[in-house]
Design a protein around this motif. Structure first.
Motif, PDB file in Angstrom:
ATOM      1  N   ARG A  34      -1.319  -3.228   5.788  1.00  0.00           N
ATOM      2  CA  ARG A  34      -0.100  -2.421   5.874  1.00  0.00           C
ATOM      3  C   ARG A  34       1.159  -3.272   5.708  1.00  0.00           C
ATOM      4  O   ARG A  34       2.213  -2.999   6.262  1.00  0.00           O
ATOM      5  CB  ARG A  34      -0.049  -1.593   7.157  1.00  0.00           C
ATOM      6  CG  ARG A  34       0.217  -2.335   8.453  1.00  0.00           C
ATOM      7  CD  ARG A  34      -1.018  -2.626   9.262  1.00  0.00           C
ATOM      8  NE  ARG A  34      -0.692  -3.417  10.430  1.00  0.00           N
ATOM      9  CZ  ARG A  34      -0.823  -4.734  10.517  1.00  0.00           C
ATOM     10  NH1 ARG A  34      -1.258  -5.416   9.496  1.00  0.00           N
ATOM     11  NH2 ARG A  34      -0.497  -5.361  11.613  1.00  0.00           N
ATOM     12  N   ALA A  89       1.208   0.786   2.079  1.00  0.00           N
ATOM     13  CA  ALA A  89       1.555   0.224   3.386  1.00  0.00           C
ATOM     14  C   ALA A  89       1.668   1.300   4.458  1.00  0.00           C
ATOM     15  O   ALA A  89       1.701   1.002   5.653  1.00  0.00           O
ATOM     16  CB  ALA A  89       2.873  -0.549   3.304  1.00  0.00           C
ATOM     17  N   ALA A 127       4.019  -2.930  10.842  1.00  0.00           N
ATOM     18  CA  ALA A 127       3.780  -2.575   9.448  1.00  0.00           C
ATOM     19  C   ALA A 127       5.065  -2.538   8.646  1.00  0.00           C
ATOM     20  O   ALA A 127       6.157  -2.385   9.194  1.00  0.00           O
ATOM     21  CB  ALA A 127       3.072  -1.211   9.365  1.00  0.00           C
TER      22      ALA A 127
END
Length: 627
Positions: free
Chosen positions: A302, A514, A534
C-alpha cells in the motif's frame, strides 16, 4: 595572465581554475542533500554503510563537472569566460538547491511538473507554498549567485594556470564512472537499499549489474537483514498486531495479469461483470505501475511504487499477512504467474510461510498454469479448517502474453494466432487485442467456476476483491504490451469488491493499488486511519477530487491522475504532458493543473488527506531503473 603566450593558452589558463572553482562547490552540494543521504544510508544494512558513504563524493563531483562543461563554449572568448564560468557554476548550484528543496518535500527530483507549476498564476499557493517563502528562497539564491559570480571571477583571474583542465575533468569523469560500477556491484551484497541511496543526488545515471555481479561473485548472499530485528520492520505507522479485525469473512484476493480496464465488460467477462453489479465497481482504478513487480509492491505494501527500492531495501515487509495471521486467518498465496524471478517471494510475499506460497515457474506449461493453480486452490479449500477464516490470494496468468484461451473463448475475431511471439510485433494491434480479450474470457470462466465451488465448500460467500496487476497496450499509442509507458491502456485496470459488508454501487472517483489494502482492512473492521500506514485510503470513501499516482517502475516516468486531469512527467529537467485521463490533450490543461497543483503535490507526497502522515521510516527515493 600577461605571461601567457596567446589566446589558446589564455583560454586553457582560465579553464583549469574554473574547474577548481566548480569543485569548491562540491561540499555545498553534499550539504544540500545531507538529510536525504543520511536517511537513505540508515535504511541500508549497517555493515554496508561505511562502504556506501564514499560514493556520494564522486556523485557531487559529477555535478560540478557538468557546470564546468556547460560553460566550456564561452572559453573561446577569455573575457566573457571570466563571467560565464562562475555564472554557470552559480546557476547549477541554484538549480541543485531548488532540486534539494523539491526532493525533501516529495521525494522526487525536479521534473516538468514543478516547472509548469511555477509558471502558472497562483499555482504555488494552490500547492500550499506561501509566496513569502518563495520570494525569500529566490532572494537568497540571487544573493548567493551574485556573490558567487564576483568571487568566482576573481578566483579564475587570480589562479590562472597553464595546466589543462580537461585532463583533470577526464579523471573526474572516470572516477564518476567507477563509482557507478562500484555502487552497482555493492547492490549485489547489500540489497536494493544501496541502489535507492545512489539516486539521492540528481543526474546520477542508474546502473544495474546483477548478471555480471552474479558471474563474478556467485549467488547473492543471504538477506543482510535476515535474523535481525530489521528484517521484521514494517513501514511506519501501525504494527500488524495492532490491526483491529472485528469481522472475519473468508477473503479471496484475485489479481489477473495484464488486464486493461476495457476488457472488463459484459461480453468479455460476463460472469465477473455480473458479480461486480452486486458489489462495488470502480471505473477509474489505476495500477501502481505498468510493470508487475512494482505494481504488486504497491498493491500489497500500500505504498507508491517509486518507493520500492527504499522500502524493500530496508528489509521491510507488508503489514497484511502478519495482521491476518494474528486474527486466525489461514493464509494461502498462489501465483500462476511466476513470482520467483522478481524476488517477490522474499519481498511482497515475505510474510507468508513457504509452505503457504505456491508458484509454477517450471514443470507446468504456461497455458496450463491457471488450471494447475485452481486445483491447488481447491485442495487448500477442502482441507481448510471450517472454524477459521480463509485468506486466499490468486494471481492468474492466462491474460499475459501470449494470451492463452480455449476454443470456446474465441469471441473476438480475427485474432493473432499466438504461435510465434515475433509475429506479434508485426501483427495488427487489433488482432493481438482480440486474442487478449479471448484470454480474458477464459479467466472469467475459471475464476467464476472456482468462486462457485468455493462458496459451496465453505458454505458462505467470501469477500472478493478483483483487479489486474497492470494493463496492456496494443499499439493504440505506439506500444505493445506493458512496462513501457504510463498510458491509460497500460495503467487503467478493472477493480471491484463483492461480498459481505460491501456497499453496492459504481464509483468513478480515482482509486489506485495503494488503496486496496486500506479498503480491505476497513471492510474487516479496522478503524486506524490509512494515513498512518499507507499512501492510499479506502476506495469506498475516496473523494472525487483526489489524485493517484502510477509509474513505469524501471525508469522514472510517472503519472498523476485525477478525475478529469492527468499529468505525465519524467524525472529530470523534462516537460510535463497535461492531458485528460485517456491521454487526450486539453486546451485548458495548464489552467486546470494550476488549480489542482495542491492536490497533485499531495498525491506525489503520498498524503491521503484523511490524517497527518506518519513520519516515514525511509525516504521516497525515486526509482530510476528496475524490471
Amino acid at each position: 595572465m600577461s605571461s601567457l603566450a596567446g589566446p589558446a593558452d589564455r583560454n586553457a589558463g582560465q579553464r583549469f581554475p574554473a574547474l577548481l572553482w566548480n569543485l569548491l562547490h562540491v561540499p555545498l552540494f553534499l550539504a544540500l542533500f545531507a538529510p536525504g543521504m543520511l536517511t537513505a544510508v540508515h535504511a541500508t544494512p549497517e555493515p554496508y554503510r561505511a562502504w556506501l558513504w564514499p560514493t556520494f563524493l564522486p556523485q557531487a563531483t559529477l555535478l560540478a563537472l557538468v557546470a564546468w562543461v556547460l560553460a566550456w563554449p564561452f572559453s573561446l572568448v577569455p573575457r566573457a569566460y571570466r563571467w560565464a564560468a562562475p555564472g554557470m557554476s552559480a546557476f547549477v548550484t541554484a538549480v541543485v538547491a531548488l532540486d534539494a528543496q523539491v526532493y525533501g518535500s516529495v521525494g522526487f527530483h525536479l521534473n516538468g511538473f514543478f516547472f509548469r507549476v511555477m509558471m502558472q498564476p497562483n499555482a504555488l499557493q494552490e500547492a500550499g507554498v506561501p509566496l513569502r517563502s518563495v520570494l525569500l528562497f529566490a532572494a537568497a539564491l540571487l544573493a548567493f549567485a551574485a556573490l558567487d559570480v564576483v568571487i568566482g571571477k576573481w578566483f579564475i583571474r587570480r589562479f590562472a594556470s597553464a595546466r589543462r583542465g580537461w585532463v583533470l575533468a577526464l579523471a573526474l569523469l572516470l572516477l564518476s564512472t567507477a563509482e557507478r560500477i562500484y555502487g552497482a556491484l555493492l547492490v549485489h551484497f547489500g540489497g536494493p537499499a544501496i541502489f535507492a541511496a545512489s539516486t539521492v543526488l540528481p543526474l546520477q545515471v542508474p546502473v544495474r549489474m546483477g548478471s555480471i555481479a552474479l558471474a563474478m561473485f556467485g549467488p547473492r548472499p543471504a538477506d543482510p537483514f535476515q535474523g535481525s530485528a530489521a528484517s521484521k520492520r514494517l513501514p511506519a505507522g501501525v504494527a500488524p498486531e495492532a490491526i483491529r479485525v472485528t469481522r472475519t469473512p473468508d477473503v479471496l484476493f484475485v489479481v489477473t495479469e495484464s488486464l486493461p480496464a476495457d476488457h472488463f465488460d459484459e461480453r468479455t467477462m460476463p460472469n465477473l461483470w455480473r458479480r461486480a453489479q452486486e458489489g462495488a465497481r470502480f471505473e477509474a482504478h489505476y495500477s501502481g505501475a505498468s510493470s508487475t513487480n512494482y505494481s504488486l509492491f504497491t498493491l500489497m505494501y500500500r505504498i507508491q511504487a517509486q518507493k520500492l527500492e527504499a522500502i524493500i531495501g530496508a528489509g521491510r515487509r507488508p503489514i497484511l499477512f502478519p495482521a491476518l495471521a494474528t486474527h486466525g486467518y489461514q493464509v494461502q498465496v498462489l501465483a500462476a504467474s511466476c513470482v520467483d524471478w522478481m524476488d517477490l517471494k522474499d519481498t511482497v510475499f515475505g510474510g507468508v510461510s513457504p509452505k503457504d506460497l505456491h508458484t509454477w515457474c517450471e514443470g507446468v506449461e504456461p497455458p496450463d498454469r491457471d488450471a494447475t493453480m485452481i486445483r491447488e486452490a481447491e485442495r487448500f479449500t477442502a482441507q481448510a479448517d471450517p472454524s477459521r477464516p480463509v485468506f486466499l490470494f490468486m494471481f492468474f496468468f492466462g491474460t499475459h502474453f501470449n494470451y492463452f484461451h480455449d476454443t470456446e473463448d474465441r469471441l473476438y475475431q480475427p485474432e493473432w494466432d499466438g504461435v510465434d511471439a515475433l509475429k506479434a510485433t508485426a501483427a495488427p494491434g487489433a488482432y493481438v487485442k482480440n486474442r487478449a480479450r479471448n484470454a480474458a474470457h477464459k479467466v472469467d470462466r475459471l475464476v467464476d467456476g472456482f468462486l462457485t465451488r468455493f462458496e459451496a465448500v465453505r458454505g458462505k460467500a467470501p469477500l472478493v476483491v478483483f483487479t489486474g496487476d497492470h494493463g496492456e497496450e496494443f499499439r493504440q499509442k505506439g506500444h505493445i504490451g506493458h512496462g513501457s509507458a504510463v498510458t491509460s491502456e497500460q495503467i487503467h485496470v478493472p477493480a471491484f469488491w463483492a461480498g459481505p459488508g460491501v456497499p453496492k454501487g459504481v464509483h468513478d472517483e480515482p482509486t489506485g493499488h495503494a488503496d486496496v489494502v486500506p479498503t480491505l482492512l476497513a471492510l474487516l473492521g479496522d478503524d486506524h486511519s490509512p494515513g498512518l500506514y499507507a499512501d492510499g485510503q479506502s476506495m469506498i470513501t475516496a473523494p472525487p477530487d483526489r489524485f493517484v499516482t502510477s509509474t513505469v517502475g524501471w525508469e522514472p516516468l510517472y503519472a498523476v491522475i485525477g478525475k478529469d486531469l492527468k499529468v505525465t512527467m519524467y524525472a529530470g529537467l523534462g516537460t510535463a504532458a497535461i492531458t485528460d485521463p485517456e491521454d487526450r490533450p486539453l486546451s485548458d490543461g495548464p489552467l486546470r493543473m494550476a488549480k489542482q497543483a495542491g492536490r497533485i503535490m499531495k498525491a506525489l507526497r503520498g498524503e491521503t488527506g484523511d490524517a497527518p502522515q506518519a513520519t516515514p521510516a525511509t525516504p521516497a527515493v525515486p526509482v530510476k531503473a528496475g524490471r
